[in-house]
Design a protein around this motif. Structure first.
Motif, PDB file in Angstrom:
ATOM      1  N   LEU A 152       6.327  -5.185   1.292  1.00  0.00           N
ATOM      2  CA  LEU A 152       6.213  -6.555   1.774  1.00  0.00           C
ATOM      3  C   LEU A 152       7.302  -6.891   2.793  1.00  0.00           C
ATOM      4  CD1 LEU A 152       5.351  -8.269  -1.625  1.00  0.00           C
ATOM      5  CD2 LEU A 152       3.789  -7.856   0.278  1.00  0.00           C
ATOM      6  N   ASP A 153       8.531  -6.414   2.552  1.00  0.00           N
ATOM      7  CA  ASP A 153       9.645  -6.727   3.454  1.00  0.00           C
ATOM      8  C   ASP A 153       9.577  -5.954   4.762  1.00  0.00           C
ATOM      9  OD1 ASP A 153      10.572  -8.400   1.492  1.00  0.00           O
ATOM     10  OD2 ASP A 153      12.176  -7.066   0.804  1.00  0.00           O
ATOM     11  N   SER A 154       8.813  -4.861   4.775  1.00  0.00           N
ATOM     12  CA  SER A 154       8.766  -4.011   5.974  1.00  0.00           C
ATOM     13  C   SER A 154       7.986  -4.646   7.122  1.00  0.00           C
ATOM     14  CB  SER A 154       8.130  -2.662   5.632  1.00  0.00           C
ATOM     15  OG  SER A 154       6.732  -2.805   5.410  1.00  0.00           O
ATOM     16  N   GLY A 155       7.075  -5.568   6.776  1.00  0.00           N
ATOM     17  CA  GLY A 155       6.213  -6.138   7.795  1.00  0.00           C
ATOM     18  C   GLY A 155       5.116  -5.200   8.246  1.00  0.00           C
ATOM     19  N   ALA A 156       4.935  -4.086   7.519  1.00  0.00           N
ATOM     20  CA  ALA A 156       3.904  -3.116   7.888  1.00  0.00           C
ATOM     21  C   ALA A 156       2.510  -3.679   7.623  1.00  0.00           C
ATOM     22  CB  ALA A 156       4.098  -1.825   7.098  1.00  0.00           C
ATOM     23  N   ALA A 157       1.518  -3.114   8.298  1.00  0.00           N
ATOM     24  CA  ALA A 157       0.120  -3.474   8.050  1.00  0.00           C
ATOM     25  C   ALA A 157      -0.294  -2.876   6.712  1.00  0.00           C
ATOM     26  CB  ALA A 157      -0.764  -2.954   9.169  1.00  0.00           C
ATOM     27  N   ALA A 158      -0.320  -3.696   5.692  1.00  0.00           N
ATOM     28  CA  ALA A 158      -0.526  -3.158   4.336  1.00  0.00           C
ATOM     29  C   ALA A 158      -1.146  -4.203   3.434  1.00  0.00           C
ATOM     30  CB  ALA A 158       0.806  -2.685   3.750  1.00  0.00           C
ATOM     31  N   ASN A 159      -1.798  -3.721   2.389  1.00  0.00           N
ATOM     32  CA  ASN A 159      -2.254  -4.542   1.268  1.00  0.00           C
ATOM     33  C   ASN A 159      -1.604  -4.040  -0.006  1.00  0.00           C
ATOM     34  OD1 ASN A 159      -4.190  -6.217   2.671  1.00  0.00           O
ATOM     35  ND2 ASN A 159      -5.561  -4.452   2.741  1.00  0.00           N
ATOM     36  N   ILE A 160      -1.358  -4.946  -0.937  1.00  0.00           N
ATOM     37  CA  ILE A 160      -0.906  -4.594  -2.275  1.00  0.00           C
ATOM     38  C   ILE A 160      -2.085  -4.773  -3.217  1.00  0.00           C
ATOM     39  CG2 ILE A 160       0.714  -5.068  -4.132  1.00  0.00           C
ATOM     40  CD1 ILE A 160       2.166  -4.144  -1.695  1.00  0.00           C
TER      41      ILE A 160
END
Length: 348
Positions: A152-160
């Motif tokens: 979440l802190d990385s700002g990467a394009a991601a879903n949890i």
């Protein structure tokens, strides 16, 4: 894959031989799936096995192979994790934290969206205060929280993606490895569990593996990122009392009337049962008891989990009846594998 071709969309999948990873692999038949495997290769129509180690630099590959892989991958699904409650803390953090950070770094290098599989039980912030003997579920949960924060802190394009306890396939009950809930329900089925440290009205939140996989694959195909998806039974989760009823019903099919467990408080276990009965058992039996206690501690919460099925295209929210049917299918598979089913039941 050859150096000169890229055969359509390519997904990097970790944990492909695990419960969720295997179910995901079965549904990604329209993609080339690169499975990063530590030891045992997996099979499939468009599967490429790459032997690697998430805890080593560049996944244990040489730099050129790592960069080549990153240039080819369009999406990343991270399912690999240590989920046991009695595993060495250093090993748990090595894979769940350091390994997840390595997958995150790879996804960013590849400019590929990441589907990061966590657990719904990260919301159980009070679990460290629960008595679980030698089992340490809070170590596992802390490792998953740390990995989530990094994503979440990385700002990467991601879903949890946060599933609750994962059981077998909705229809067949098949699963690559039985989970703690299988062991507890299996002991009830055999009449071998004298007590259950839960109120009977407690929700037992679980989801079948194929439902979790449908959510993950739906997100891969949609290409959307920036979300947190709770894959749970939620308000539809059956109660502990109902789970006991279902397990006893199966037990009656396979043998004599099983003895129903008595519902007791966790406090009674720690004050009376552990010092009198458990501490005199062999270490292996104590460990199994502690694992059971840790599993039941996960469910001791008043509020149901959130569920996000309407946010994923093509995925239907399960009702209580759907979850009960999936539980029955899962325990029938368990009974067959464990040799509890009589010949006439196998034929049926």
């Amino acid at each position: 894959m050859t150096p000169t071709s890229k055969p359509g969309p390519v997904v990097l999948l970790t944990g492909a031989s695990g419960v969720v990873g295997q179910a995901v692999l079965e549904r990604l038949t329209d993609r080339t799936v690169v499975c990063l495997t530590h030891s045992k290769p997996v099979t499939g129509p468009r599967v490429v096995n790459v032997r690697g180690d998430l805890t080593r630099p560049y996944f244990g590959l040489d730099r050129a192979a790592y960069e080549d892989l990153a240039d080819r991958v369009d999406a990343v699904v991270h399912c690999a994790a240590i989920t046991g409650f009695s595993v060495d803390p250093d090993l748990t953090n090595e894979l769940n934290v350091r390994g997840s950070s390595a997958v995150l770094a790879f996804a960013r290098r590849a400019s590929a969206p990441l589907q990061h599989v966590s657990t719904a039980f990260v919301s159980r912030q009070d679990l460290a205060r629960e008595g679980c003997g030698g089992a340490r579920p809070e170590i596992y949960l802390d490792s998953k929280r740390t990995a989530e924060r990094a994503v979440l802190d990385s700002g990467a394009a991601a879903n949890i993606i946060r599933p609750s306890v994962v059981i077998g396939d909705t229809v067949t009950g098949r699963i690559s490895q039985f989970q703690g809930l299988h062991a507890i329900a299996g002991a009830i089925l055999r009449g071998a569990l004298p007590m259950l440290p839960l109120p009977p009205e407690t929700r037992i939140d679980f989801v079948p593996q194929d439902l979790v996989a449908e959510v993950i694959v739906g997100l891969v195909r949609a290409g959307t990122t920036g979300g947190e998806y709770w894959v749970t039974g939620g308000e539809a989760a059956p109660t502990a009392g109902r789970i006991v009823e279902l397990a006893l019903e199966l037990g009656r099919r396979f043998g004599p009337e099983p003895h129903a467990p008595r519902f007791v408080s966790a406090d009674m276990v720690e004050r009376l049962i552990r010092p009198v009965f458990i501490e005199s058992l062999p270490k292996a039996q104590q460990r199994r008891f502690d694992d059971m206690l840790a599993m039941t501690a996960l469910f001791r919460t008043a509020e149901p989990f959130r569920s996000d099925y309407p946010l994923v295209p093509g995925v239907r929210r399960p009702g209580t009846g759907d979850l009960e049917d999936a539980f029955t299918a899962s325990m029938l598979h368990y009974a067959r594998v464990k040799g509890l089913v009589r010949p006439r039941e196998v034929a049926a």
